[in-house]
Write a protein that holds these residues in place. Sequence first.
Motif, PDB file in Angstrom:
ATOM      1  N   VAL A 201     -14.294  56.122 -29.410  1.00  0.00           N
ATOM      2  CA  VAL A 201     -13.321  55.501 -30.301  1.00  0.00           C
ATOM      3  C   VAL A 201     -14.056  54.788 -31.423  1.00  0.00           C
ATOM      4  CG1 VAL A 201     -11.338  55.161 -28.752  1.00  0.00           C
ATOM      5  CG2 VAL A 201     -13.140  53.425 -28.861  1.00  0.00           C
TER       6      VAL A 201
ATOM      7  N   PHE B  33      -4.840  39.842 -23.050  1.00  0.00           N
ATOM      8  CA  PHE B  33      -5.137  39.477 -24.440  1.00  0.00           C
ATOM      9  C   PHE B  33      -5.173  37.966 -24.626  1.00  0.00           C
ATOM     10  CE2 PHE B  33      -3.837  43.899 -25.202  1.00  0.00           C
ATOM     11  CZ  PHE B  33      -4.916  44.296 -25.957  1.00  0.00           C
TER      12      PHE B  33
ATOM     13  N   THR C 224     -13.225  51.932 -34.629  1.00  0.00           N
ATOM     14  CA  THR C 224     -12.244  51.056 -35.243  1.00  0.00           C
ATOM     15  C   THR C 224     -12.966  49.945 -36.009  1.00  0.00           C
ATOM     16  OG1 THR C 224     -10.192  49.829 -34.843  1.00  0.00           O
ATOM     17  CG2 THR C 224     -11.941  49.513 -33.242  1.00  0.00           C
ATOM     18  N   ARG C 225     -12.192  49.032 -36.556  1.00  0.00           N
ATOM     19  CA  ARG C 225     -12.760  47.903 -37.295  1.00  0.00           C
ATOM     20  C   ARG C 225     -12.134  46.636 -36.751  1.00  0.00           C
ATOM     21  NH1 ARG C 225     -12.353  51.188 -42.803  1.00  0.00           N
ATOM     22  NH2 ARG C 225     -10.262  50.339 -42.879  1.00  0.00           N
ATOM     23  N   ILE C 226     -12.967  45.643 -36.492  1.00  0.00           N
ATOM     24  CA  ILE C 226     -12.462  44.429 -35.856  1.00  0.00           C
ATOM     25  C   ILE C 226     -12.899  43.175 -36.609  1.00  0.00           C
ATOM     26  CG2 ILE C 226     -12.408  45.508 -33.571  1.00  0.00           C
ATOM     27  CD1 ILE C 226     -14.969  43.886 -32.935  1.00  0.00           C
TER      28      ILE C 226
ATOM     29  N   GLN D 198      -3.954  49.397 -26.911  1.00  0.00           N
ATOM     30  CA  GLN D 198      -3.350  48.068 -26.991  1.00  0.00           C
ATOM     31  C   GLN D 198      -4.308  47.236 -27.818  1.00  0.00           C
ATOM     32  OE1 GLN D 198      -2.026  46.405 -23.134  1.00  0.00           O
ATOM     33  NE2 GLN D 198      -2.729  48.329 -22.271  1.00  0.00           N
TER      34      GLN D 198
ATOM     35  N   LEU E 156     -10.680  39.887 -25.566  1.00  0.00           N
ATOM     36  CA  LEU E 156     -10.187  41.267 -25.538  1.00  0.00           C
ATOM     37  C   LEU E 156      -9.553  41.621 -26.888  1.00  0.00           C
ATOM     38  CD1 LEU E 156      -9.811  43.851 -23.894  1.00  0.00           C
ATOM     39  CD2 LEU E 156      -7.594  42.978 -23.156  1.00  0.00           C
ATOM     40  N   THR E 157     -10.086  42.652 -27.517  1.00  0.00           N
ATOM     41  CA  THR E 157      -9.651  43.033 -28.853  1.00  0.00           C
ATOM     42  C   THR E 157      -8.858  44.330 -28.817  1.00  0.00           C
ATOM     43  OG1 THR E 157     -11.600  41.981 -29.758  1.00  0.00           O
ATOM     44  CG2 THR E 157     -10.503  43.582 -31.176  1.00  0.00           C
ATOM     45  N   ALA E 158      -9.312  45.270 -28.024  1.00  0.00           N
ATOM     46  CA  ALA E 158      -8.634  46.556 -27.974  1.00  0.00           C
ATOM     47  C   ALA E 158      -8.878  47.221 -26.639  1.00  0.00           C
ATOM     48  CB  ALA E 158      -9.118  47.449 -29.109  1.00  0.00           C
ATOM     49  N   ASP E 159      -7.881  47.975 -26.204  1.00  0.00           N
ATOM     50  CA  ASP E 159      -7.959  48.711 -24.952  1.00  0.00           C
ATOM     51  C   ASP E 159      -7.430  50.108 -25.255  1.00  0.00           C
ATOM     52  OD1 ASP E 159      -7.575  49.821 -22.464  1.00  0.00           O
ATOM     53  OD2 ASP E 159      -6.732  48.013 -21.565  1.00  0.00           O
ATOM     54  N   PHE E 160      -8.314  51.094 -25.166  1.00  0.00           N
ATOM     55  CA  PHE E 160      -7.924  52.469 -25.490  1.00  0.00           C
ATOM     56  C   PHE E 160      -7.858  53.275 -24.206  1.00  0.00           C
ATOM     57  CE2 PHE E 160     -10.260  50.747 -29.084  1.00  0.00           C
ATOM     58  CZ  PHE E 160      -9.448  51.063 -30.160  1.00  0.00           C
ATOM     59  N   ASN E 161      -6.729  53.892 -23.964  1.00  0.00           N
ATOM     60  CA  ASN E 161      -6.562  54.766 -22.814  1.00  0.00           C
ATOM     61  C   ASN E 161      -6.653  56.199 -23.297  1.00  0.00           C
ATOM     62  OD1 ASN E 161      -6.062  53.223 -20.431  1.00  0.00           O
ATOM     63  ND2 ASN E 161      -4.605  54.844 -19.904  1.00  0.00           N
TER      64      ASN E 161
ATOM     65  N   TRP F 234       2.369  45.825 -23.241  1.00  0.00           N
ATOM     66  CA  TRP F 234       1.208  45.204 -23.871  1.00  0.00           C
ATOM     67  C   TRP F 234       0.707  44.170 -22.880  1.00  0.00           C
ATOM     68  CZ3 TRP F 234       0.323  40.285 -26.488  1.00  0.00           C
ATOM     69  CH2 TRP F 234      -0.823  40.288 -27.301  1.00  0.00           C
ATOM     70  N   ASN F 235      -0.557  44.273 -22.502  1.00  0.00           N
ATOM     71  CA  ASN F 235      -1.096  43.416 -21.440  1.00  0.00           C
ATOM     72  C   ASN F 235      -1.318  41.987 -21.943  1.00  0.00           C
ATOM     73  OD1 ASN F 235      -2.387  42.286 -19.264  1.00  0.00           O
ATOM     74  ND2 ASN F 235      -3.714  44.067 -18.915  1.00  0.00           N
TER      75      ASN F 235
ATOM     76  N   ALA G 291      -7.314  40.615 -33.346  1.00  0.00           N
ATOM     77  CA  ALA G 291      -8.681  40.715 -33.860  1.00  0.00           C
ATOM     78  C   ALA G 291      -9.034  42.107 -34.374  1.00  0.00           C
ATOM     79  CB  ALA G 291      -9.680  40.275 -32.790  1.00  0.00           C
TER      80      ALA G 291
END
Lengths: 156, 104
Positions: free
Chosen positions: A118, A42, A120-122, B61, A104-109, A37-38, B65
Amino acid sequence: MNSKRRSFLKTAGTAGSVAIAAAAGLIKPTEVLAVEWNKNAFAAKGVPDALKAVGAVGAADSKDILIKAPDIAENGAVVPIEVTSKIAGTSAIMLMVEKNASPLTADFNLSNGAEGYVSTRIKMGQTSNVRAVVKAGGKYYTTTKEVKVTIGGCGG
Amino acid sequence: MAEPMKIRATLEGDAANIKVLMNHVMETGQRKDAKTGQLVPAHFIQTVVANLNGKVVLEAQWSQAVSKNPFLGFKVKGAKAGDKVNISWVDNKGEKNSADATVS
């Protein structure tokens, strides 16, 4: 020499050794990501630091990335966000909320046939630009969309 | 504790449209308990891995939030009916959950 510089050098060294190990075939890149986890990315405050932490400094503005999000979100705790990248070879999509304490909320690879999409809900603390960063062919592209928030979704 | 996950995987043309609903508090660590006035410790999903027939298709990841009871939607090209989908996550306390579904 300040402590920030020190921690940056330390991070750079660690990331470098992981890249070398991956290049040498010792570990598969996917396995590295699955467990790691980076934390630095984050924890980054502000978009410039977050971009630096994910290695996306100088990401080019692109009209081929579409962010689908409400213009006005009544509830900042649940803001639906959809990102579609029409850039060929999209391998990662990142989401940043510019005015959240840590953007930074999400990182999708994405791999093995996953499309440049992608959904999602934030949570958003206040009205802010939502930034999508796309990685394709080793390069970074970005775009933003403003979402107005009437009730914040952080703290309370 | 880890509650069940809901996965829906439907075939649209040659791509699987996969939607996942996870059960998680996604606590930010910034919210104060109304009674005690103490900060509620952060508790959130940090990594999510999606597999299609055993191959990794998405690795995410997340930060605090991402909304409570997170939703994740993605699409995978070249999928067929009957393909197996597996989703798993790990949170910042080391709690894990995993669920399977079939593309239909």
